[in-house]
Design a protein around this motif. Structure first.
Motif, PDB file in Angstrom:
ATOM      1  N   LYS A  56       0.818  -1.212   0.000  1.00 14.72           N
ATOM      2  CA  LYS A  56       0.000   0.000   0.000  1.00 14.72           C
ATOM      3  C   LYS A  56       0.853   1.264   0.000  1.00 14.72           C
ATOM      4  N   GLY A  57       2.182   1.110  -0.022  1.00 17.66           N
ATOM      5  CA  GLY A  57       3.071   2.259  -0.042  1.00 17.66           C
ATOM      6  C   GLY A  57       3.396   2.817   1.324  1.00 17.66           C
ATOM      7  N   ARG A  58       3.105   2.044   2.375  1.00 17.25           N
ATOM      8  CA  ARG A  58       3.401   2.503   3.729  1.00 17.25           C
ATOM      9  C   ARG A  58       4.807   2.072   4.135  1.00 17.25           C
ATOM     10  N   MET A  59       5.433   2.898   4.957  1.00 17.61           N
ATOM     11  CA  MET A  59       6.789   2.630   5.431  1.00 17.61           C
ATOM     12  C   MET A  59       6.810   2.821   6.938  1.00 17.61           C
ATOM     13  N   SER A  60       7.467   1.918   7.640  1.00 19.01           N
ATOM     14  CA  SER A  60       7.599   2.040   9.086  1.00 19.01           C
ATOM     15  C   SER A  60       8.627   3.107   9.439  1.00 19.01           C
ATOM     16  N   ILE A  61       8.328   3.845  10.473  1.00 18.95           N
ATOM     17  CA  ILE A  61       9.295   4.772  11.062  1.00 18.95           C
ATOM     18  C   ILE A  61       9.910   4.019  12.242  1.00 18.95           C
ATOM     19  N   PRO A  62      11.234   3.933  12.316  1.00 17.99           N
ATOM     20  CA  PRO A  62      11.871   3.162  13.394  1.00 17.99           C
ATOM     21  C   PRO A  62      11.425   3.640  14.781  1.00 17.99           C
ATOM     22  N   ALA A  63      11.326   2.705  15.712  1.00 15.93           N
ATOM     23  CA  ALA A  63      10.858   3.011  17.070  1.00 15.93           C
ATOM     24  C   ALA A  63      11.640   4.148  17.737  1.00 15.93           C
ATOM     25  N   PRO A  64      12.989   4.193  17.621  1.00 22.26           N
ATOM     26  CA  PRO A  64      13.688   5.329  18.249  1.00 22.26           C
ATOM     27  C   PRO A  64      13.282   6.684  17.654  1.00 22.26           C
ATOM     28  N   TYR A  65      13.005   6.728  16.369  1.00 20.34           N
ATOM     29  CA  TYR A  65      12.560   7.970  15.740  1.00 20.34           C
ATOM     30  C   TYR A  65      11.142   8.318  16.210  1.00 20.34           C
ATOM     31  N   ARG A  66      10.272   7.312  16.277  1.00 16.80           N
ATOM     32  CA  ARG A  66       8.902   7.547  16.750  1.00 16.80           C
ATOM     33  C   ARG A  66       8.910   8.066  18.180  1.00 16.80           C
ATOM     34  N   ALA A  67       9.818   7.546  19.010  1.00 16.74           N
ATOM     35  CA  ALA A  67       9.893   7.997  20.401  1.00 16.74           C
ATOM     36  C   ALA A  67      10.237   9.481  20.483  1.00 16.74           C
ATOM     37  N   LEU A  68      11.154   9.933  19.642  1.00 14.65           N
ATOM     38  CA  LEU A  68      11.512  11.358  19.633  1.00 14.65           C
ATOM     39  C   LEU A  68      10.341  12.214  19.162  1.00 14.65           C
ATOM     40  N   ILE A  69       9.635  11.741  18.166  1.00 16.67           N
ATOM     41  CA  ILE A  69       8.480  12.484  17.641  1.00 16.67           C
ATOM     42  C   ILE A  69       7.373  12.531  18.693  1.00 16.67           C
TER      43      ILE A  69
END
Length: 159
Positions: free
Chosen positions: A15-28
């Protein structure tokens, strides 16, 4: 203050989705956001992405110019106008628009590279080429600094 660091290889799903790594998500998430700001990098075939610190950097850059000046309006239009807000789904994935993927030449794989206050999203082959060039420049700089240090001279002009 924590930073976006490291490099992550990601695949886009059907579907064109990409995961954002957990450490990056935590900062966001620490910024209180449930989305990622993303825009085409101005000088590279890559995407610039991040959270509040990315926007703070853009704000600071634009604020260097007087209100209503042509330069400020052009910069604001080029940066704010190109930003897309990518909503994080419950699994930590985002959907890259066709325009973003086209700018970065991203197909079904991407590499996310930490830059401290933000991160870049690259097509893997283009990132490898960019990294090789950056590494060569860094080695040359290290050699230049090392040769100046041997004589005790720290000025680039030799004076």
């Amino acid at each position: 203050m924590e930073r976006f660091v490291s490099t992550y290889a990601m695949r886009l799903d059907s579907k064109g989705r990409m995961s954002i790594p957990a450490p990056y998500r935590a900062l966001i998430a620490r910024d209180g956001l449930e989305h990622v700001y993303c825009h085409p990098a101005l000088e590279r075939p890559a995407l610039q992405a991040g959270g509040a610190r990315l926007m703070t950097g853009i704000d600071a850059l634009i604020e260097r110019y007087p209100p209503y000046s042509e330069a400020r309006e052009q910069l604001a239009g080029a940066l704010y106008g190109a930003i897309e807000i990518l909503k994080l789904d419950p699994e930590g994935r985002v959907m890259l628009s066709e325009g973003l993927k086209s700018h970065a030449h991203i197909g079904n794989e991407a590499v996310l590279v930490g830059l401290g206050d933000s991160f870049r999203i690259w097509e893997p082959g283009r990132f490898r080429a960019h990294l090789a060039e950056a590494t060569a420049k860094l080695r040359a700089l290290k050699a230049e600094i090392g040769s100046r240090g041997a004589t005790g001279n720290t000025r680039a002009d030799g004076a």
